[in-house]
Design a protein around this motif. Structure first.
Motif, short mmCIF file in Angstrom:
data_model
loop_
_atom_site.label_atom_id
_atom_site.label_comp_id
_atom_site.label_asym_id
_atom_site.label_seq_id
_atom_site.Cartn_x
_atom_site.Cartn_y
_atom_site.Cartn_z
N LEU A 9 0.85 -1.20 0.05
CA LEU A 9 0.04 -0.08 0.09
C LEU A 9 0.80 1.28 0.02
O LEU A 9 1.98 1.28 0.62
CB LEU A 9 -0.92 0.06 1.30
CG LEU A 9 -2.04 -1.20 1.52
CD1 LEU A 9 -2.54 -1.07 2.64
CD2 LEU A 9 -2.76 -1.36 0.37
N SER A 10 0.45 2.33 -0.66
CA SER A 10 1.03 3.72 -0.61
C SER A 10 0.65 4.20 0.92
O SER A 10 0.10 3.73 1.60
CB SER A 10 0.46 4.68 -1.52
OG SER A 10 -0.89 4.71 -1.19
N GLU A 11 1.76 5.42 1.23
CA GLU A 11 1.42 6.03 2.37
C GLU A 11 0.02 6.43 2.65
O GLU A 11 -0.51 6.15 3.95
CB GLU A 11 2.40 7.01 2.46
CG GLU A 11 2.50 7.74 3.90
CD GLU A 11 3.61 8.75 3.79
OE1 GLU A 11 3.44 9.84 4.88
OE2 GLU A 11 4.47 9.00 3.23
N ALA A 12 -0.65 6.91 1.69
CA ALA A 12 -2.14 7.32 1.86
C ALA A 12 -3.11 6.23 2.03
O ALA A 12 -3.92 6.10 3.04
CB ALA A 12 -2.51 8.08 0.62
N GLU A 13 -2.80 4.99 1.48
CA GLU A 13 -3.45 4.03 1.58
C GLU A 13 -3.50 3.12 2.62
O GLU A 13 -4.43 2.68 3.54
CB GLU A 13 -3.37 2.88 0.48
CG GLU A 13 -3.84 3.34 -0.78
CD GLU A 13 -3.46 2.62 -2.07
OE1 GLU A 13 -3.97 2.32 -3.07
OE2 GLU A 13 -2.18 1.65 -1.78
N GLN A 14 -2.15 3.31 3.61
CA GLN A 14 -1.99 2.80 4.78
C GLN A 14 -2.59 3.66 5.82
O GLN A 14 -3.07 2.99 6.83
CB GLN A 14 -0.38 2.84 4.76
CG GLN A 14 0.63 1.65 3.95
CD GLN A 14 2.03 1.86 4.57
OE1 GLN A 14 2.28 2.47 5.70
NE2 GLN A 14 2.71 1.29 3.97
N GLN A 15 -2.53 4.79 5.70
CA GLN A 15 -3.28 5.72 6.69
C GLN A 15 -4.73 5.26 6.69
O GLN A 15 -5.30 5.30 7.83
CB GLN A 15 -3.17 7.17 6.16
CG GLN A 15 -3.77 8.11 7.16
CD GLN A 15 -3.34 9.49 7.18
OE1 GLN A 15 -2.43 9.91 6.50
NE2 GLN A 15 -4.05 10.47 7.79
N LEU A 16 -5.30 5.00 5.42
CA LEU A 16 -6.90 4.78 5.25
C LEU A 16 -6.97 3.57 5.96
O LEU A 16 -8.07 3.22 6.78
CB LEU A 16 -7.04 4.83 3.99
CG LEU A 16 -8.62 4.53 3.65
CD1 LEU A 16 -9.68 5.48 4.34
CD2 LEU A 16 -9.05 4.63 2.21
N ALA A 17 -6.21 2.54 5.68
CA ALA A 17 -6.36 1.10 5.98
C ALA A 17 -6.15 0.90 7.61
O ALA A 17 -6.87 0.45 8.45
CB ALA A 17 -5.39 0.28 5.63
#
Length: 256
Positions: A9-17
């Motif tokens: 995951l990208s950094e943004a996706e990691q935050q969302l997850a």
């Protein structure tokens, strides 16, 4: 699993997850015998199961999952399974090996082995009740259920499979030594049922098992005390060492 998923995951996706997806630790207690099926998705299991799921990483409300048992702390449940199912399974296998039984189920039909397993699980059970505050009668019922699982005629647990990797199973935090050491510390006595199980493990010499061969080499060169020091972390002065040596000496190898 979280680390493997987040690696994609990208950094943004990691935050969302991280805000919306919980990765929950869990423990499954179920015996799955060795088997070969044409359909790789076809698996034979025993009827009994316990699925304990830790709630600390839940995001939102605890989900309604049929069959799940949600707990605040998974540690005691992991230890209960290790000190009961794994401990009893190992004892039945190592004692059964000495009498040349083929399966755990066959070994458990032997009244002497059954009594030894019962004694060891009573000792490990005393540790669990003392440490975790389990109710004694409820844990006794769990022990009786576990013994019944070992005797299930619909399952066929090959003794060599269950007994394999004896060095790992002799570890200081594993199914035999850990409850035995804790019993000594908590009650000031030696748990002779568990000591007998450890001695039987030391007798496991199947030449197809790499760990069994290494263990026997260690015993041949350094004795029982050396093996227990090297693999179980027990110094020669520990009372469990003398008890295991006594049990080991009494055991007759009933093998050709």
């Amino acid at each position: 699993m979280k680390q493997h998923v987040f690696a994609h995951l990208s950094e943004a996706e990691q935050q969302l997850a991280g805000e919306s997806v919980g990765f929950l630790n869990c423990a499954v207690d179920r015996i799955v015998p060795n088997q070969t099926n044409d359909d790789p998705l076809a698996v034979t299991v025993e009827p009994f199961f316990e699925w304990a799921i830790e709630t600390r990483n839940v995001i939102g409300t605890v989900p309604p999952i049929q069959g799940a048992h949600f707990v605040a702390d998974l540690g005691p449940y992991i230890e209960r399974k290790l000190f009961t199912v794994n401990t009893g399974h190992a004892l039945a296998a190592y004692l059964g090996y000495l009498k040349q039984y083929e399966t755990v189920q066959d070994a458990m039909k032997d009244s002497a082995i059954g009594a030894d397993v019962e004694q060891a699980l009573s000792e490990s059970g005393a540790v669990l009740v003392k440490k975790h505050g389990w109710k004694a009668d409820e844990h006794r019922a769990y022990i009786e259920t576990t013994i019944g699982r070992f005797m299930n005629p619909a399952l066929s647990d090959d003794i060599i499979r269950v007994a394999r990797s004896p060095i790992r199973k002799l570890g200081p935090n594993d199914r035999l030594v850990a409850p035995a050491v804790q019993y000594c510390a908590l009650f000031g006595n030696v748990p002779h049922g568990l000591a007998k199980g450890i001695a039987a493990l030391l007798r496991f010499d199947d030449d197809r098992d790499v760990e069994a061969a290494a263990l026997q080499q260690t015993i041949a060169h350094h004795g029982i005390e050396g093996a227990l020091r090297q693999y179980a972390g027990l110094e020669s002065g520990h009372p469990l060492v003398a008890a295991v040596k006594d049990e080991y000496g009494r055991m007759e190898k009933n093998k050709n």
